[in-house]
Scaffold this active site. Structure first.
Site, short mmCIF file in Angstrom:
data_model
loop_
_atom_site.label_atom_id
_atom_site.label_comp_id
_atom_site.label_asym_id
_atom_site.label_seq_id
_atom_site.Cartn_x
_atom_site.Cartn_y
_atom_site.Cartn_z
N TYR A 66 0.85 -1.20 0.00
CA TYR A 66 0.00 0.00 0.00
C TYR A 66 0.88 1.25 0.00
CZ TYR A 66 -3.56 3.34 1.51
OH TYR A 66 -4.40 4.43 1.60
N ILE A 117 -9.36 7.95 7.99
CA ILE A 117 -10.66 8.61 7.77
C ILE A 117 -11.76 7.57 8.01
CG2 ILE A 117 -12.06 9.91 6.14
CD1 ILE A 117 -9.42 11.31 6.86
N THR A 142 -14.23 5.64 7.03
CA THR A 142 -14.82 5.13 5.80
C THR A 142 -14.96 3.62 5.90
OG1 THR A 142 -12.70 4.74 4.72
CG2 THR A 142 -13.66 6.95 4.48
#
Length: 251
Positions: free
Chosen positions: A156, A189, A191
């Site tokens: 990532y 965040i 999400t």
């Protein structure tokens, strides 16, 4: 007159999370919005939210890892609205989290193809109509993982470091064409992706402690930054990775 009235904004991965919040923010500013993502039902739901708020939007099923899909997305955007002024290249995946030595080639390909190749393809096709009309603004979704290393997130981080390098290089290529290209680098965040990534209480607490502000961010807080980077208020900013991380990387 709203700031982005009669302008056209494209959001990849606009079906949920940061992408959806940004699509709605563009609409509130008066823009026509195009959403490109793989998940049709969620994408259409976001379009309906925008229409319910009195704005206009369309959905185009898109896999950003496929050049033909991305080219089709841009062609349909221009066919529908005649131009492309703003793009938020947001589509991305977290992949499988774990030690690098345990990662598979399939996981590498999935993360790199979506997070890095997808942004390269998006910019490749978005820039063409922007050149014809004499300008535009592009924002790429990177991450704090693009400026620091995150343990067990090696692939990532590699993809997001690549996004920042790609953003800077293409921004320089387009610096005198009227096209500005920047990136947003968010911390954690709230999400659906974050909930998947921080699924255990232990890891959630570990990540929360990394944010001196004492909480995770909200999708709307990233959307506000994207909108600003696309606005005339950021007219002298290009090639910049903007940190929106609650102090994560200030430590």
């Amino acid at each position: 007159m709203k700031e982005f009235e009669n302008k056209v904004a494209l959001v990849t991965g606009g079906n949920s999370g940061i992408g959806q919040a940004t699509a709605l923010a563009f609409a509130r500013k008066g823009a026509y919005v195009v959403i490109g993502s793989r998940r049709v039902e969620e994408g259409e739901q976001t379009v309906q939210l925008i229409k319910d708020a009195g704005s206009e939007a369309i959905f185009v099923k898109t896999d950003v890892t496929q050049a033909a899909d991305v080219e089709n997305l841009i062609n349909k955007t221009v066919k529908a609205y005649g131009r492309l002024d703003y793009a938020f290249n947001n589509a991305g995946v977290e992949g499988i989290i774990g030690p690098s030595i345990e990662q598979s080639e399939d996981n590498w390909n999935n993360i790199i193809d979506t997070n890095l190749k997808g942004i390269w393809l998006s910019m490749k096709y978005e820039i063409l109509p922007m050149l014809k009309q004499g300008g535009g603004a592009i924002v790429n979704n990177a991450s704090v993982g693009g400026v620091i290393g995150i343990m067990y997130g090696s692939i990532y981080c590699a993809s997001k470091h690549g996004v920042i390098g790609l953003t800077k290089a293409v921004a320089l290529e387009q610096a005198q064409t009227g096209i500005r290209i920047n990136a947003v680098c968010s911390g954690a965040i709230e999400t659906p992706m974050a909930k998947r990534a921080y699924s255990t209480e232990e890891f959630h607490a570990h990540m929360l402690a990394k944010h001196p502000i004492g909480r995770f961010g909200q999708p709307e807080e990233v959307a506000n930054a994207v909108i600003w980077l696309c606005s005339d208020g950021a007219s002298f900013i290009t090639g910049h990775p903007l940190l929106i991380d609650g102090g994560f990387t200030a430590q």
